[in-house]
Design a protein around this motif. Structure first.
Motif, PDB file in Angstrom:
ATOM      1  N   ALA A 215       0.965  -1.243  -0.006  1.00 51.59           N
ATOM      2  CA  ALA A 215      -0.054  -0.042   0.123  1.00 51.59           C
ATOM      3  C   ALA A 215       0.952   1.102   0.038  1.00 51.59           C
ATOM      4  N   ALA A 216       0.348   2.426  -0.386  1.00 53.44           N
ATOM      5  CA  ALA A 216       1.076   3.789  -0.459  1.00 53.44           C
ATOM      6  C   ALA A 216       0.125   4.792  -0.133  1.00 53.44           C
ATOM      7  N   LEU A 217       0.510   5.679   0.912  1.00 52.86           N
ATOM      8  CA  LEU A 217      -0.001   6.754   0.976  1.00 52.86           C
ATOM      9  C   LEU A 217       0.613   8.048   0.078  1.00 52.86           C
ATOM     10  N   THR A 218      -0.370   8.611  -0.676  1.00 52.26           N
ATOM     11  CA  THR A 218       0.327   9.934  -1.341  1.00 52.26           C
ATOM     12  C   THR A 218      -0.966  10.863  -1.689  1.00 52.26           C
ATOM     13  N   SER A 219      -0.750  11.779  -2.430  1.00 50.80           N
ATOM     14  CA  SER A 219      -1.719  12.917  -2.465  1.00 50.80           C
ATOM     15  C   SER A 219      -2.722  12.277  -3.572  1.00 50.80           C
ATOM     16  N   SER A 220      -4.235  12.892  -3.428  1.00 47.35           N
ATOM     17  CA  SER A 220      -4.959  12.551  -4.216  1.00 47.35           C
ATOM     18  C   SER A 220      -4.766  12.450  -5.830  1.00 47.35           C
ATOM     19  N   THR A 221      -4.041  13.766  -5.948  1.00 47.17           N
ATOM     20  CA  THR A 221      -3.599  14.088  -7.415  1.00 47.17           C
ATOM     21  C   THR A 221      -2.764  13.057  -7.831  1.00 47.17           C
ATOM     22  N   LEU A 235      -9.239   1.785  -1.731  1.00 48.94           N
ATOM     23  CA  LEU A 235      -8.755   3.104  -1.594  1.00 48.94           C
ATOM     24  C   LEU A 235      -9.369   3.857  -0.341  1.00 48.94           C
ATOM     25  N   THR A 236      -8.474   4.441   0.464  1.00 44.04           N
ATOM     26  CA  THR A 236      -8.877   5.210   1.533  1.00 44.04           C
ATOM     27  C   THR A 236      -8.703   6.602   1.328  1.00 44.04           C
ATOM     28  N   SER A 237      -9.814   7.424   0.886  1.00 44.24           N
ATOM     29  CA  SER A 237      -9.756   8.606   0.465  1.00 44.24           C
ATOM     30  C   SER A 237      -9.523   9.796   1.472  1.00 44.24           C
ATOM     31  N   GLY A 238      -9.149  10.944   1.029  1.00 52.75           N
ATOM     32  CA  GLY A 238      -9.093  12.140   1.856  1.00 52.75           C
ATOM     33  C   GLY A 238     -10.217  13.206   1.556  1.00 52.75           C
ATOM     34  N   ARG A 239     -11.252  12.869   1.036  1.00 52.03           N
ATOM     35  CA  ARG A 239     -12.022  13.784   0.598  1.00 52.03           C
ATOM     36  C   ARG A 239     -13.088  14.391   1.761  1.00 52.03           C
ATOM     37  N   ASP A 287      -9.603  15.420  -4.791  1.00 51.17           N
ATOM     38  CA  ASP A 287      -9.788  14.547  -3.491  1.00 51.17           C
ATOM     39  C   ASP A 287     -11.106  14.025  -3.503  1.00 51.17           C
ATOM     40  N   SER A 288     -12.372  14.507  -4.500  1.00 46.79           N
ATOM     41  CA  SER A 288     -13.496  14.254  -4.627  1.00 46.79           C
ATOM     42  C   SER A 288     -13.592  13.058  -5.888  1.00 46.79           C
TER      43      SER A 288
END
Length: 342
Positions: A215-221, A235-239, A287-288
């Motif tokens: 797994a990887a944490l990175t920006s939505s973009t 996916l765990t979103s940050g929206r 994010d969305s």
């Protein structure tokens, strides 16, 4: 320019002596082509990764305002130099500008890891408030001292792409190989029982594709631009809520900046500041959008609850914040000032 003046200019530059004003003016008029480097996929001024678009918009507008005395070349996809070499190259004056996660330089300048400190920034409003707050002024002072000018303040929320189950609660990370993105992110992952993998965002796809990383944490973009939905099942979103925000500014070499005329410097800083509105809107849009992209690819999408964010924040306080604050006096001061914005 006469031969005598040309020799004087070369001599001053070679010896590192203070450059006379007439030489600064000559430099500003002759050295008009600047390079902007970044690691993200290339596009156009109207389409593609917003960080590439911002770089191109910046280049076009500064060229216009400087009446053509400044021109720029944009090098996307680490095509000019390796991702992790950019910050150091700017400090030395070997690279003009770069849009890069500030935390990538944490091994060189420990203080910059404040830009990817889990649980410290939990909203765009808070992140962007740093620019004019005490913490932002102190960070700016440190960066100037290290040879870096922040041109555009850019913050991004992010999420977690996973080859298997969603990584939501801290216990979900146990036993997995996960990319955090900074020393501090790695510390909270280790505390949750994960094994950490360190690499820049443009190398995540290959690592997940081969199974070298779970797994990887990175920006939505970046979750979108690097097509990580192709190698992810969740996916765990940050929206809605996020326990980490990343400071990813457009920066410039102070050595290069100082050689420009006052008018050119003013144009660079004005355009950089104006583009922050575009950056914030684009990051929030992604994010969305990222959730729809992953759902379309068949991945399970999960959002974070405020209660879950607080769990990660509690781990961060005990590990990442403590470690960072003990590194040196600057780090301790930055952490204290940042907490005033919570």
């Amino acid at each position: 320019m006469t031969l005598l003046k040309r020799r004087a200019m070369l001599g001053a530059l070679a010896t590192g002596l203070s450059t006379p004003l007439w030489l600064q003016s000559a430099w500003a008029q002759s050295a008009t082509s600047l390079k902007i480097s970044h690691q993200f996929p290339g596009g156009t001024i109207s389409e593609g990764d917003f960080r590439d678009r911002l770089s191109r918009m910046f280049a076009a507008e500064v060229e216009k305002r400087s009446k053509g005395t400044l021109k720029f070349e944009v090098y996307p996809g680490s095509s000019l130099m390796k991702t992790n070499a950019q910050f150091s190259s700017m400090r030395k004056g070997a690279l003009d500008l770069s849009l890069v996660p500030l935390s990538y330089a944490g091994g060189e300048v420990p203080e910059v890891n404040i830009g990817l400190m889990p649980g410290l920034v939990t909203s765009y409003e808070q992140g962007y408030s740093w620019k004019n707050a005490e913490v932002g002024k102190e960070l700016n002072r440190i960066l100037l001292d290290k040879g870096i000018v922040v041109v555009s303040w850019i913050w991004q929320a992010g999420g977690v792409a996973s080859r298997g189950k969603p990584i939501v609660e801290p216990e979900d990370a146990k036993g997995l190989k996960i990319r955090g993105g900074s020393r501090e992110m790695d510390l909270i992952l280790k505390a949750a029982g994960a094994a950490v993998v360190s690499l820049p965002s443009n190398e995540i796809y290959a690592a997940m594709q081969t199974g070298a990383m779970d797994a990887a944490l990175t920006s939505s973009t970046s979750l979108i631009s690097f097509r990580l939905e192709e190698v992810s099942k969740a996916l765990t979103s940050g929206r809605g809520a996020a326990y980490w925000f990343m400071f990813e500014p457009l920066m410039m070499s102070k050595a290069v900046f100082d050689r420009l005329s006052k008018e050119q410097q003013a144009a660079i800083m004005a355009v950089g500041g104006e583009l922050e509105t575009f950056a914030r809107k684009s990051a929030q849009t992604d994010d969305s959008l990222v959730a729809a992209v992953y759902q379309k690819a068949g991945a399970k999408v999960v959002d974070l609850s405020p209660a879950t964010v607080k769990k990660w924040q509690a781990i961060a306080r005990a590990t990442a914040w403590k470690d960072y604050g003990e590194r040196n006096e600057n780090c301790a001061k930055l952490l204290m000032l940042a907490q005033k914005t919570l």
